[in-house]
Motif scaffolding. Structure first.
Motif, PDB file in Angstrom:
ATOM      1  N   LEU A 153       0.834  -1.205   0.000  1.00 50.78           N
ATOM      2  CA  LEU A 153       0.000   0.000   0.000  1.00 50.78           C
ATOM      3  C   LEU A 153       0.863   1.248   0.000  1.00 50.78           C
ATOM      4  O   LEU A 153       0.712   2.134  -0.845  1.00 50.78           O
ATOM      5  N   TRP A 154       1.795   1.348   0.938  1.00 53.73           N
ATOM      6  CA  TRP A 154       2.572   2.587   1.122  1.00 53.73           C
ATOM      7  C   TRP A 154       3.468   2.891  -0.071  1.00 53.73           C
ATOM      8  O   TRP A 154       3.728   4.061  -0.366  1.00 53.73           O
ATOM      9  N   ASP A 155       3.941   1.859  -0.780  1.00 54.36           N
ATOM     10  CA  ASP A 155       4.812   2.085  -1.940  1.00 54.36           C
ATOM     11  C   ASP A 155       4.058   2.563  -3.171  1.00 54.36           C
ATOM     12  O   ASP A 155       4.672   3.030  -4.132  1.00 54.36           O
ATOM     13  N   ASN A 156       2.726   2.439  -3.140  1.00 54.65           N
ATOM     14  CA  ASN A 156       1.952   2.754  -4.341  1.00 54.65           C
ATOM     15  C   ASN A 156       0.911   3.857  -4.171  1.00 54.65           C
ATOM     16  O   ASN A 156       0.464   4.428  -5.168  1.00 54.65           O
ATOM     17  N   VAL A 157       0.522   4.149  -2.948  1.00 57.10           N
ATOM     18  CA  VAL A 157      -0.525   5.145  -2.715  1.00 57.10           C
ATOM     19  C   VAL A 157      -0.043   6.138  -1.660  1.00 57.10           C
ATOM     20  O   VAL A 157       0.370   5.731  -0.569  1.00 57.10           O
ATOM     21  N   TYR A 158      -0.114   7.416  -1.989  1.00 58.10           N
ATOM     22  CA  TYR A 158       0.330   8.458  -1.059  1.00 58.10           C
ATOM     23  C   TYR A 158      -0.675   8.624   0.084  1.00 58.10           C
ATOM     24  O   TYR A 158      -1.881   8.390  -0.104  1.00 58.10           O
ATOM     25  N   PRO A 159      -0.206   9.038   1.268  1.00 58.46           N
ATOM     26  CA  PRO A 159      -1.115   9.221   2.413  1.00 58.46           C
ATOM     27  C   PRO A 159      -2.313  10.111   2.120  1.00 58.46           C
ATOM     28  O   PRO A 159      -3.441   9.802   2.534  1.00 58.46           O
ATOM     29  N   TYR A 197       3.572   6.777 -13.818  1.00 58.96           N
ATOM     30  CA  TYR A 197       3.078   7.213 -12.508  1.00 58.96           C
ATOM     31  C   TYR A 197       4.258   7.331 -11.556  1.00 58.96           C
ATOM     32  O   TYR A 197       5.058   6.405 -11.430  1.00 58.96           O
ATOM     33  N   THR A 198       4.369   8.474 -10.909  1.00 60.49           N
ATOM     34  CA  THR A 198       5.433   8.653  -9.917  1.00 60.49           C
ATOM     35  C   THR A 198       4.902   8.176  -8.573  1.00 60.49           C
ATOM     36  O   THR A 198       4.308   8.937  -7.799  1.00 60.49           O
ATOM     37  N   SER A 199       5.094   6.919  -8.318  1.00 63.66           N
ATOM     38  CA  SER A 199       4.619   6.308  -7.081  1.00 63.66           C
ATOM     39  C   SER A 199       5.482   6.757  -5.904  1.00 63.66           C
ATOM     40  O   SER A 199       6.597   7.269  -6.097  1.00 63.66           O
ATOM     41  N   PRO A 200       5.017   6.565  -4.677  1.00 70.98           N
ATOM     42  CA  PRO A 200       5.888   6.830  -3.526  1.00 70.98           C
ATOM     43  C   PRO A 200       7.205   6.067  -3.606  1.00 70.98           C
ATOM     44  O   PRO A 200       8.261   6.593  -3.240  1.00 70.98           O
ATOM     45  N   GLU A 211      17.112   4.157 -10.443  1.00 70.92           N
ATOM     46  CA  GLU A 211      16.173   4.306 -11.550  1.00 70.92           C
ATOM     47  C   GLU A 211      14.968   3.403 -11.345  1.00 70.92           C
ATOM     48  O   GLU A 211      15.086   2.177 -11.230  1.00 70.92           O
ATOM     49  N   HIS A 212      13.795   4.011 -11.264  1.00 68.23           N
ATOM     50  CA  HIS A 212      12.553   3.227 -11.173  1.00 68.23           C
ATOM     51  C   HIS A 212      11.404   4.095 -11.648  1.00 68.23           C
ATOM     52  O   HIS A 212      11.249   5.235 -11.210  1.00 68.23           O
ATOM     53  N   ARG A 213      10.578   3.532 -12.523  1.00 69.20           N
ATOM     54  CA  ARG A 213       9.400   4.234 -13.014  1.00 69.20           C
ATOM     55  C   ARG A 213       8.149   3.468 -12.627  1.00 69.20           C
ATOM     56  O   ARG A 213       8.127   2.236 -12.600  1.00 69.20           O
ATOM     57  N   GLY A 214       7.092   4.215 -12.355  1.00 74.35           N
ATOM     58  CA  GLY A 214       5.798   3.593 -12.125  1.00 74.35           C
ATOM     59  C   GLY A 214       5.622   3.058 -10.714  1.00 74.35           C
ATOM     60  O   GLY A 214       6.329   3.425  -9.774  1.00 74.35           O
ATOM     61  N   GLY A 215       4.633   2.168 -10.582  1.00 73.10           N
ATOM     62  CA  GLY A 215       4.340   1.571  -9.293  1.00 73.10           C
ATOM     63  C   GLY A 215       5.287   0.428  -8.974  1.00 73.10           C
ATOM     64  O   GLY A 215       6.236   0.145  -9.717  1.00 73.10           O
ATOM     65  N   LYS A 216       5.015  -0.242  -7.867  1.00 69.88           N
ATOM     66  CA  LYS A 216       5.852  -1.368  -7.435  1.00 69.88           C
ATOM     67  C   LYS A 216       4.958  -2.585  -7.200  1.00 69.88           C
ATOM     68  O   LYS A 216       4.108  -2.582  -6.314  1.00 69.88           O
TER      69      LYS A 216
END
Length: 239
Positions: A153-159, A197-200, A211-216
């Motif tokens: 949850l925390w890696d993909n959705v901001y508080p 998408y610039t995920s958390p 380097e990482h793009r998108g969700g996790k």
């Protein structure tokens, strides 16, 4: 109260106490059950809370960790609400707890990592211990939402988005913890597959020159609890 995907995550709900454990697939030899370690923690921390009381939830976790016979590793976040409405708990690694109050995130438990994407974790081959976890305490109010979740949850959705989703779900379905948990879990799953998408997680990777793009992509476990008087008591452990 729980929205969950399959995988190495485990959880428990025992009265006013909750726990989430994120098992580590890479910590076990090929062919072994990566969930066995986290599931043992969930089952035995829950049992320890029943025996010792919610005020001893940290002790219950430590006792479970010390006798865990399984190979593997897991993060751990356990919390309890006492009779004075105080949320107390301990977090080891990158699972965590959030308190939503109105339109704001009133509290978020601290993460713990040795370095980027290497969270503290209990394990058969780990030197990390429960004593190294971050203890926290926060005064709750009636009407608060307590969200306990693995890093999926925390890696993909901001508080801020988590709070918005809670309020939108409540407007539609009322104060239903199952609806809130499932909404948050589903959003995390959807966000984890996005590339533009610039995920958390992606934002944190950038801070660490990774380097990482998108969700996790990850397992997602969410427990949603609504703070109110006279709420029913549950005793649930993941299977």
């Amino acid at each position: 109260m729980v929205g969950k995907t399959r995988g190495e995550d485990a959880f428990f709900i025992e009265g006013n106490s909750l726990g989430v454990f994120d098992g580590v697939n890479s910590a076990v030899p090929e062919g072994m059950d990566a969930k066995a370690f986290s599931q043992f923690l969930a089952v035995n921390t829950s049992a320890g809370v029943r025996d010792l009381g919610i005020e001893k939830i940290n002790v219950a976790l430590n006792n479970a960790a010390e006798v865990n016979p399984e190979q593997g590793a897991s993060t751990a976040c356990v919390v309890a609400m006492d009779r004075l409405g105080r949320l107390m708990g301990i977090n080891l690694g990158d699972s965590g707890a959030l308190v939503a109050r109105g339109d704001k995130a009133a509290y978020k438990s601290p993460d713990q990592s040795h370095f980027f994407n290497c969270p503290y974790q209990l394990g058969s081959a780990s030197d990390d211990t429960v004593a190294m976890g971050k203890n926290f305490r926060f005064q709750l109010e009636e009407g608060d939402w307590v969200i306990l979740a693995s890093d999926g949850l925390w890696d993909n959705v901001y508080p801020a988005e988590i709070v918005r989703l809670i309020n939108e779900t409540v407007e539609t379905n009322g104060e239903d913890p199952n609806s809130v948990a499932n909404t948050l879990a589903q959003m995390a799953i959807e966000k984890s597959t996005l590339e533009a998408y610039t995920s958390p997680f992606a934002a944190e990777a950038k801070k660490n020159n990774v380097e990482h793009r998108g969700g996790k992509l990850d397992d997602v476990t969410v427990i949603a609890s609504y703070v109110t008087r006279g709420a029913p008591q549950y005793s649930i452990v993941s299977a």
